[in-house]
Write an enzyme that holds these catalytic residues in place. Structure first.
Site, short mmCIF file in Angstrom:
data_model
loop_
_atom_site.label_atom_id
_atom_site.label_comp_id
_atom_site.label_asym_id
_atom_site.label_seq_id
_atom_site.Cartn_x
_atom_site.Cartn_y
_atom_site.Cartn_z
N TYR A 1 2.11 5.19 1.59
CA TYR A 1 1.21 4.05 1.84
C TYR A 1 1.15 3.73 3.34
CZ TYR A 1 -0.63 -0.74 1.33
OH TYR A 1 -1.38 -1.89 1.42
N LYS B 1 -2.00 3.80 5.92
CA LYS B 1 -2.48 2.59 6.60
C LYS B 1 -2.37 2.72 8.12
CE LYS B 1 -3.83 0.28 3.03
NZ LYS B 1 -5.26 -0.02 2.87
#
Ligand code: NDP
Length: 247
Positions: free
Chosen positions: A155, A159
């Site tokens: 993740y 990002k």
């Protein structure tokens, strides 16, 4: 009615932050494309709210991890509303796991939705924006994309990648008055954070100078500002909406 006659595409507008963003644009009179993937009911609810608030809405199902489906989503937007002014890349997923236990599938799924999905949407939406010499692209990153987080290597990489994409495309698109910015929320009360237990929540709260989690509206207000004419001189930036967690 700040966004009257503007067409806005919000990915993942069926839930959480994306739903709030889409509804705030609706309140300001925009034509809003409500993208969803699995939550048809949520998207229908967003569409109805936008129409009640005075905007127009088109629901469109697409998996943003699929290149072709993103192309079709942009084509449907232009066929229905005639143009595209604002793209909000909000869709995102998590598959949290410590590195030693993280599967290749979990890594790929998160990168393909969060990073490649953002790229897919920009790839197709930027062409008409560059042609009309106007556009606002706003990408959802995350505080952990800036500072890192154990158990979220997939993740966080996605990002942080979104921030890199934002900075690079701001440089490519600037000459045509198309701005590209990222918004990096901290802890926001949504389905994504509801699953944390009280002990974890209380620890995180203690790390936030404002001592409270943010709301979906806090993020939506920032996105609407970046999409507005007043933000015309802001591009390539990552705006932190995190209660002061990082400077
Ligand atoms: P939610 O889980 O509530 O909503 C995620 C949205 O993404 C849903 O509408 C979902 O649509 C959509 N989505 C997921 N996969 C796909 C796909 N393949 N194609 C199209 N749409 C998809 O998340 P949040 O509202 O909490 O988060 C929104 C964004 O903000 C995300 O990018 C997240 O990473 C980021 N963020 C959130 C924070 C938080 O504290 N909540 C903190 C920092 C960043 P559907 O349900 O229809 O499948």
């Amino acid at each position: 009615m700040k966004f009257k006659d503007k067409t806005v595409v919000v990915t993942g507008a069926s839930n959480g932050i994306g739903k709030a963003i889409a509804e705030h644009f609706g309140r300001e009179g925009a034509n809003v494309v409500v993208n969803y993937y699995s939550s048809e009911e949520g998207a229908l609810d967003t569409k109805k709210t936008i129409e009640q608030l005075g905007g127009q809405a088109l629901m469109y199902r697409a998996n943003i991890a699929e290149y072709q489906q993103c192309q079709e989503l942009v084509e449907a937007t232009i066929n229905h509303f005639g143009r595209i002014d604002v793209l909000v890349n909000n869709s995102g997923i998590t598959r949290d796991q410590l590195m030693l236990r993280m599967s290749e599938e979990d890594f790929d799924a998160v990168i393909e939705t969060n990073l490649k999905g953002t790229w897919n949407m920009i790839k197709h939406a930027s062409r008409p924006m560059l042609k009309q010499k106007y556009g606002r692209i706003i990408n959802l990153s995350s505080v952990v994309g800036v500072i890192g987080n154990a158990g979220q290597a997939n993740y966080v990489a996605s990002k942080a990648g979104v921030i890199g994409l934002t900075k690079s495309l701001a440089k490519e698109f600037g000459k045509k008055q198309v701005t590209v910015n990222a918004v990096a929320p901290g802890f926001i009360e949504t389905k994504m954070t509801a699953s944390l237990n009280e002990e974890v929540k209380s620890f995180y709260r203690s790390q936030i100078p404002l001592n409270t989690f943010g709301s979906v509206d806090d993020v939506a207000y920032t996105v609407l500002f970046l999409a507005s004419d007043e933000a015309r001189y802001i591009t390539g930036q990552t705006i932190n909406v995190n209660g002061g967690m990082i400077g």
